[in-house]
Design a protein around this motif. Structure first.
Motif, PDB file in Angstrom:
ATOM      1  N   HIS A  41       0.855  -0.778  -0.294  1.00 49.72           N
ATOM      2  CA  HIS A  41       0.134  -0.577   0.332  1.00 49.72           C
ATOM      3  C   HIS A  41       1.358   1.008  -0.058  1.00 49.72           C
ATOM      4  CE1 HIS A  41      -2.931  -2.535   1.011  1.00 49.72           C
ATOM      5  NE2 HIS A  41      -3.757  -2.202   0.690  1.00 49.72           N
ATOM      6  N   THR A  42       2.527   0.590  -0.052  1.00 53.82           N
ATOM      7  CA  THR A  42       2.945   2.297  -0.662  1.00 53.82           C
ATOM      8  C   THR A  42       2.893   3.227  -1.865  1.00 53.82           C
ATOM      9  OG1 THR A  42       4.359   1.494  -2.238  1.00 53.82           O
ATOM     10  CG2 THR A  42       5.511   1.294   0.742  1.00 53.82           C
ATOM     11  N   GLN A  43       2.714   4.813  -1.660  1.00 48.16           N
ATOM     12  CA  GLN A  43       2.554   5.099  -2.768  1.00 48.16           C
ATOM     13  C   GLN A  43       3.151   4.589  -4.441  1.00 48.16           C
ATOM     14  OE1 GLN A  43      -0.527   7.088  -1.324  1.00 48.16           O
ATOM     15  NE2 GLN A  43       0.124   7.724  -3.515  1.00 48.16           N
ATOM     16  N   GLU A  44       4.766   3.803  -4.072  1.00 42.42           N
ATOM     17  CA  GLU A  44       4.997   3.446  -5.385  1.00 42.42           C
ATOM     18  C   GLU A  44       4.663   2.439  -5.832  1.00 42.42           C
ATOM     19  OE1 GLU A  44       9.292   1.879  -6.461  1.00 42.42           O
ATOM     20  OE2 GLU A  44       9.050   1.903  -4.375  1.00 42.42           O
ATOM     21  N   LEU A  46       1.470   1.625  -5.451  1.00 44.20           N
ATOM     22  CA  LEU A  46       0.238   2.035  -5.855  1.00 44.20           C
ATOM     23  C   LEU A  46      -0.298   2.512  -7.508  1.00 44.20           C
ATOM     24  CD1 LEU A  46      -1.688   3.087  -2.585  1.00 44.20           C
ATOM     25  CD2 LEU A  46      -2.578   1.182  -3.678  1.00 44.20           C
ATOM     26  N   ALA A  47       0.940   3.015  -7.310  1.00 37.51           N
ATOM     27  CA  ALA A  47       1.411   3.405  -8.565  1.00 37.51           C
ATOM     28  C   ALA A  47       0.688   2.402  -9.775  1.00 37.51           C
ATOM     29  CB  ALA A  47       2.320   4.634  -8.658  1.00 37.51           C
ATOM     30  N   PRO A  50      -3.569  -0.172  -8.448  1.00 36.30           N
ATOM     31  CA  PRO A  50      -3.947   0.810  -7.812  1.00 36.30           C
ATOM     32  C   PRO A  50      -4.642  -0.349  -6.755  1.00 36.30           C
ATOM     33  CG  PRO A  50      -5.139  -0.055  -9.980  1.00 36.30           C
ATOM     34  CD  PRO A  50      -3.489  -0.340  -9.909  1.00 36.30           C
TER      35      PRO A  50
END
Length: 215
Positions: A41-44, A46-47, A50
């Motif tokens: 669930h890190t932004q990296e 999720l990019a 999703p």
């Protein structure tokens, strides 16, 4: 650039992709994602994925998630190596029979085996309370579906006929954990047992297990 597989060794869906990679003899780099630490669930991540799940792959500038879609991509991109026709393409009827079998796995096996394994295997591992009533209900429903499997497999070697496809392989990661979840539904059906012993004895599945234990 070598294909990169982002996943977790404990993840059955990651194992499904590993199985396909080894079956096709594809070189890859494994990038571990620690689910227990919330790394999915890190932004990296999720990019790229999703929904915050594993696995996903990066193949040069192409990113793909969902294990069955990834396995299909691998089978078709590397059609000329490893086991042939894991996704049949020679004619519309053989492809339709494959899609039929793949749909059967999703609707009539995974829909019950997945939640059952989570309830009876993964929940205790995570220190969560298991519901015997839910396990019994899922086991009963799966048993009825596997009775139909046994009829189908009494007439042919694999789910689409006489040749193995991804539709067969898709069953393995959850199937091997059913007994550990307290659900013994494969061994009691002779044709299902024969088929499952066949697909789990493949060198590619053994390599998947070894990879998970040594990496």
């Amino acid at each position: 650039m070598v294909l990169k597989l982002y996943g977790a060794h404990i993840s059955t869906c990651t194992q499904r992709v590993l199985f396909a990679l080894f079956e096709k003899g594809v070189s890859f780099e494994f990038v571990p994602i620690d689910l227990m630490k919330g790394e999915s669930h890190t932004q990296e991540v999720l990019a790229k994925q999703p929904f915050g799940q594993v696995p996903y792959i990066e193949d040069d500038d192409f990113t793909l998630y969902e294990s069955r879609a990834i396995a299909r991509y691998i089978a078709e991109k590397y059609a000329g190596q490893g086991t042939p026709d894991l996704v049949p393409t020679k004619d519309v009827k053989s492809r339709a029979l494959f899609e039929q079998a793949a749909s059967v796995e999703t609707s009539n096996f995974d829909a019950y085996a997945g939640p059952a394994v989570f309830e009876g295997f993964f929940k205790p591992m995570m220190g969560m309370q298991t519901s015997k009533e839910k396990i019994d209900e899922l086991s009963d429903n799966l048993s009825k579906k596997l009775d139909v499997y046994d009829q189908i497999l009494s007439k042919q070697k694999y789910l689409t006929g006489e040749n193995i496809t991804l539709a067969d392989l898709f069953h393995v990661p959850y199937g091997v954990l059913l007994k550990d979840a307290g659900i013994d539904v494969i061994e009691t059906r002779p044709n299902v047992k024969r088929w499952f012993n066949d697909i789990t004895s493949r060198p590619s599945w053994k390599r998947t297990q070894e990879f998970n234990h040594t990496a």
